[in-house]
Design an enzyme around this catalytic site. Structure first.
Site, PDB file in Angstrom:
ATOM      1  N   LYS A 125       0.863  -1.184   0.000  1.00  0.00           N
ATOM      2  CA  LYS A 125       0.000   0.000   0.000  1.00  0.00           C
ATOM      3  C   LYS A 125       0.892   1.223   0.000  1.00  0.00           C
ATOM      4  O   LYS A 125       2.026   1.171   0.470  1.00  0.00           O
ATOM      5  CB  LYS A 125      -0.873   0.020   1.251  1.00  0.00           C
ATOM      6  CG  LYS A 125      -2.110   0.874   1.110  1.00  0.00           C
ATOM      7  CD  LYS A 125      -3.205   0.097   0.426  1.00  0.00           C
ATOM      8  CE  LYS A 125      -4.426   0.927   0.144  1.00  0.00           C
ATOM      9  NZ  LYS A 125      -5.547   0.056  -0.289  1.00  0.00           N
ATOM     10  N   ASP A 165      -7.104   4.232  -4.371  1.00  0.00           N
ATOM     11  CA  ASP A 165      -7.761   4.040  -3.081  1.00  0.00           C
ATOM     12  C   ASP A 165      -8.400   5.405  -2.775  1.00  0.00           C
ATOM     13  O   ASP A 165      -8.648   6.178  -3.720  1.00  0.00           O
ATOM     14  CB  ASP A 165      -6.744   3.622  -2.001  1.00  0.00           C
ATOM     15  CG  ASP A 165      -7.411   3.105  -0.720  1.00  0.00           C
ATOM     16  OD1 ASP A 165      -7.826   1.943  -0.698  1.00  0.00           O
ATOM     17  OD2 ASP A 165      -7.545   3.877   0.254  1.00  0.00           O
TER      18      ASP A 165
HETATM   19  P1  NDP Z   1     -13.032   7.525  -2.685  1.00  0.00           P
HETATM   20  O1  NDP Z   1     -12.008   8.540  -2.435  1.00  0.00           O
HETATM   21  O2  NDP Z   1     -13.558   7.327  -4.056  1.00  0.00           O
HETATM   22  O3  NDP Z   1     -14.287   7.760  -1.746  1.00  0.00           O
HETATM   23  C1  NDP Z   1     -14.173   7.794  -0.358  1.00  0.00           C
HETATM   24  C2  NDP Z   1     -15.506   8.243   0.221  1.00  0.00           C
HETATM   25  O4  NDP Z   1     -15.481   8.136   1.631  1.00  0.00           O
HETATM   26  C3  NDP Z   1     -15.803   9.705  -0.092  1.00  0.00           C
HETATM   27  O5  NDP Z   1     -17.186   9.857  -0.204  1.00  0.00           O
HETATM   28  C4  NDP Z   1     -15.265  10.443   1.122  1.00  0.00           C
HETATM   29  O6  NDP Z   1     -15.911  11.666   1.361  1.00  0.00           O
HETATM   30  C5  NDP Z   1     -15.560   9.440   2.218  1.00  0.00           C
HETATM   31  N1  NDP Z   1     -14.525   9.512   3.265  1.00  0.00           N
HETATM   32  C6  NDP Z   1     -13.224   9.218   3.154  1.00  0.00           C
HETATM   33  N2  NDP Z   1     -12.578   9.424   4.291  1.00  0.00           N
HETATM   34  C7  NDP Z   1     -13.488   9.856   5.138  1.00  0.00           C
HETATM   35  C8  NDP Z   1     -13.435  10.238   6.491  1.00  0.00           C
HETATM   36  N3  NDP Z   1     -12.282  10.193   7.199  1.00  0.00           N
HETATM   37  N4  NDP Z   1     -14.584  10.626   7.079  1.00  0.00           N
HETATM   38  C9  NDP Z   1     -15.741  10.664   6.366  1.00  0.00           C
HETATM   39  N5  NDP Z   1     -15.856  10.314   5.082  1.00  0.00           N
HETATM   40  C10 NDP Z   1     -14.747   9.924   4.486  1.00  0.00           C
HETATM   41  O7  NDP Z   1     -12.428   6.151  -2.116  1.00  0.00           O
HETATM   42  P2  NDP Z   1     -12.915   4.664  -2.407  1.00  0.00           P
HETATM   43  O8  NDP Z   1     -14.379   4.607  -2.615  1.00  0.00           O
HETATM   44  O9  NDP Z   1     -12.001   4.091  -3.415  1.00  0.00           O
HETATM   45  O10 NDP Z   1     -12.537   3.968  -1.004  1.00  0.00           O
HETATM   46  C11 NDP Z   1     -13.483   3.802   0.043  1.00  0.00           C
HETATM   47  C12 NDP Z   1     -13.015   2.678   0.962  1.00  0.00           C
HETATM   48  O11 NDP Z   1     -12.917   1.460   0.214  1.00  0.00           O
HETATM   49  C13 NDP Z   1     -11.635   2.866   1.600  1.00  0.00           C
HETATM   50  O12 NDP Z   1     -11.642   2.258   2.872  1.00  0.00           O
HETATM   51  C14 NDP Z   1     -10.725   2.075   0.672  1.00  0.00           C
HETATM   52  O13 NDP Z   1      -9.545   1.675   1.330  1.00  0.00           O
HETATM   53  C15 NDP Z   1     -11.624   0.898   0.360  1.00  0.00           C
HETATM   54  N6  NDP Z   1     -11.318   0.120  -0.840  1.00  0.00           N
HETATM   55  C16 NDP Z   1     -11.227   0.718  -2.075  1.00  0.00           C
HETATM   56  C17 NDP Z   1     -11.005  -0.046  -3.192  1.00  0.00           C
HETATM   57  C18 NDP Z   1     -10.982   0.543  -4.561  1.00  0.00           C
HETATM   58  O14 NDP Z   1     -10.871  -0.231  -5.522  1.00  0.00           O
HETATM   59  N7  NDP Z   1     -11.088   1.837  -4.734  1.00  0.00           N
HETATM   60  C19 NDP Z   1     -10.774  -1.503  -3.095  1.00  0.00           C
HETATM   61  C20 NDP Z   1     -10.976  -2.035  -1.765  1.00  0.00           C
HETATM   62  C21 NDP Z   1     -11.212  -1.233  -0.701  1.00  0.00           C
HETATM   63  P3  NDP Z   1     -15.654  12.960   0.410  1.00  0.00           P
HETATM   64  O15 NDP Z   1     -16.400  12.669  -0.858  1.00  0.00           O
HETATM   65  O16 NDP Z   1     -16.251  14.099   1.164  1.00  0.00           O
HETATM   66  O17 NDP Z   1     -14.195  13.051   0.222  1.00  0.00           O
HETATM   67  O1  2IT Z   2      -7.818  -1.752  -0.831  1.00  0.00           O
HETATM   68  C1  2IT Z   2      -7.740  -2.215  -1.989  1.00  0.00           C
HETATM   69  O2  2IT Z   2      -7.846  -3.422  -2.221  1.00  0.00           O
HETATM   70  C2  2IT Z   2      -7.563  -1.263  -3.095  1.00  0.00           C
HETATM   71  N1  2IT Z   2      -7.530  -0.059  -2.859  1.00  0.00           N
HETATM   72  C3  2IT Z   2      -7.387  -1.762  -4.497  1.00  0.00           C
HETATM   73  C4  2IT Z   2      -5.978  -2.224  -4.735  1.00  0.00           C
HETATM   74  C5  2IT Z   2      -5.653  -2.594  -6.161  1.00  0.00           C
HETATM   75  O3  2IT Z   2      -4.468  -2.860  -6.382  1.00  0.00           O
HETATM   76  O4  2IT Z   2      -6.532  -2.625  -7.025  1.00  0.00           O
END
Ligand code: NDP
Ligand code: 2IT
Length: 450
Positions: A125, A165
């Site tokens: 990461k 992420d």
């Molecule tokens: P994004 O940046 O696309 O979206 C994150 C969302 O969560 C936004 O709406 C953001 O609000 C909100 N958010 C983030 N941090 C906070 C906080 N501290 N307090 C309140 N709201 C918060 O990220 P992702 O959707 O990609 O990621 C979301 C989760 O999923 C994370 O935990 C990530 O690690 C996990 N994840 C992501 C993957 C991926 O493929 N993208 C794969 C597996 C897991 P705002 O819009 O106001 O910024």
């Molecule tokens: O938490 C996760 O699994 C991710 N943010 C996606 C990682 C990836 O390599 O697609």
């Protein structure tokens, strides 16, 4: 002192002030107790001591110039945690809260998640304590270019393959890829989540959210139910939340909430997906904007959240999808969910439920899919992107989605069967941790002390 507490105490001494990392380690080690007892080979070879230590930690300075001409400096990270099963693989997070402990917790989780997919990917990461909020496109580009100017020397399509992420989506991956190409002169599949015109995979954008709903559906089917017709609570409003909501509609369910860093949105008719995409993907605004179009919806600002938890989990729903961030679902939130009839939780985010919330879900025997199993569809599809890049191919959306569905079913089965094998049927926390660990640990044993 048990070996778990000894390990945590050692980590606290050697890597101080990394609470989220200790939390992630503790959860995994607690699950491993029965395996370590029945199979002493892991203890004899110090697999635990090795697996909690990243193989390599890369920390670097990211200087850049903002639109006013002022020089800014951020901290960049890449924690290459474990390469027993394949090249390092995992996302990059750009968020003001990022520090070494956060990246280490995420990298540690990634090892077991990637192992559960059954694909050849190790765990890593990275990211930066850079807050993209309010930054212009040009500032984002300059930041990404500076970040890659240091990172490029450490990565490669068979070495380490970053992705998105929180705060890193298609736009950032584009700027990062452009700079990598310029520095190396190589058109490599060195990042995943790329644009469809330049090596990206169909379905990667949707994969984490879709996969998380497939996982919930598999859990429900195991109990003779389906998700169709169910009222669902979703948190977050980013990549994972949006495509969770999209798939819920395709499955005939009704997602009534989402949330962002400004508050929680509740629409009893179901969140309007087009409006959500417009506000969050295109305009990058607060969810509050939704009320302009749908004045009957309700918005609970962050300041009005309950003291012991989060507004989103206080609405009644049968299935919950935490898709925002770590520790966003407390024990008090879990109690409200259970009292309101929620019987299934599928985690799109990484470690969104606090340890006592997880304990409650497991004790109450609801269907609970921990993040490292339920959200593995994203990284699994990243591996499919790597595979397409290596073969210089691009598969259709349907082909990728079919593979994703198969992988999510395999993960569910792997976790369920392992839980049953260790006498705790239905405990997918135990199942996911043991099944993931065993693959990595066995590969480590076979590769010697490295
Ligand atoms: P994004 O940046 O696309 O979206 C994150 C969302 O969560 C936004 O709406 C953001 O609000 C909100 N958010 C983030 N941090 C906070 C906080 N501290 N307090 C309140 N709201 C918060 O990220 P992702 O959707 O990609 O990621 C979301 C989760 O999923 C994370 O935990 C990530 O690690 C996990 N994840 C992501 C993957 C991926 O493929 N993208 C794969 C597996 C897991 P705002 O819009 O106001 O910024
Ligand atoms: O938490 C996760 O699994 C991710 N943010 C996606 C990682 C990836 O390599 O697609």
């Amino acid at each position: 002192m048990s070996y778990i507490h000894r390990t945590i105490a050692d980590l606290a001494r050697s890597s101080p002030a990394q609470a989220l990392f200790y939390q992630a380690v503790e959860e995994v080690l607690e699950s491993l107790e029965p395996l370590l007892e029945s199979d002493p080979i892991y203890r004899q070879n110090a697999i635990i001591e090795r697996i909690v230590e990243p193989e390599r930690q890369i920390l670097f300075r990211v200087p850049w110039v903002d639109d006013e001409g002022q020089v800014r400096v951020n901290k960049g990270y890449r924690m290459e945690f474990n390469s027993a099963l394949g090249p390092y693989k995992g996302g990059l997070r750009f968020h003001g809260s990022v520090n070494a402990g956060i990246i280490k917790f995420l990298g540690f989780e990634q090892i077991f998640k990637n192992a559960l997919t059954g694909l050849a990917i190790g765990g890593a990461k990275g990211g930066a304590n850079f807050d993209p909020k309010g930054r212009s496109d040009r500032e984002i580009m300059r930041f990404c270019q500076s970040f890659m100017t240091e990172l490029y020397r450490h990565i490669g399509p068979t070495i380490d393959v970053p992705a998105g992420d929180i705060g890193v989506g298609a736009r950032e991956i584009g700027y990062l890829f452009g700079q990598y190409k310029r520095l190396t002169r190589r058109y490599d599949g060195v990042l995943t989540g790329k644009g469809l015109l330049w090596g990206g995979s169909y379905g990667r954008r949707e994969a984490t959210g879709y996969g998380c709903v497939y996982f919930a559906q598999n859990m429900l089917l195991g109990r003779g139910e389906t998700i169709e017709g169910k009222t669902c609570l979703v948190s977050g409003a980013g990549n994972v939340a949006i495509y969770t909501i999209e798939k819920l509609y395709q499955f005939g369910a009704r997602p009534i909430t989402c949330s962002d860093s400004t508050g929680t949105l509740y629409d009893p008719h179901g969140i309007d997906l087009d409006a959500l995409k417009r506000i969050k993907e295109e305009q990058r605004l607060s969810l509050r904007e939704y009320l302009k179009e749908f004045p009957k919806a309700e918005f609970v600002p962050l300041e009005a959240y309950p003291e012991d938890g989060h507004a989103v989990w206080r609405f009644p729903g049968q299935v919950a999808f935490p898709c925002a961030t770590q520790n966003e679902l407390t024990e008090a939130d879990a109690r409200h969910l259970l009292a309101n009839g929620c019987s299934c939780v599928s985690e799109g985010a990484n470690m969104p439920s606090t340890p006592t919330a997880v304990e409650l879900f497991v004790r109450e025997r609801i269907l609970y899919g921990p993040g490292k199993a339920a959200n593995a569809g994203g990284v699994a599809t990243s591996q499919l992107e790597m595979s397409q890049n290596a073969g210089m191919q691009q598969w259709s959306f349907e082909q990728v989605d079919q593979r994703l569905q198969g992988i999510m079913l395999d993960i569910y089965r792997r976790c369920s069967e392992t839980a049953a094998e260790f006498g705790q049927p239905g405990n997918l926390v135990l199942g996911a941790n043991i099944a993931g660990f065993r693959r990595v640990a066995d590969a480590m044993l076979q590769q010697g002390v490295v």
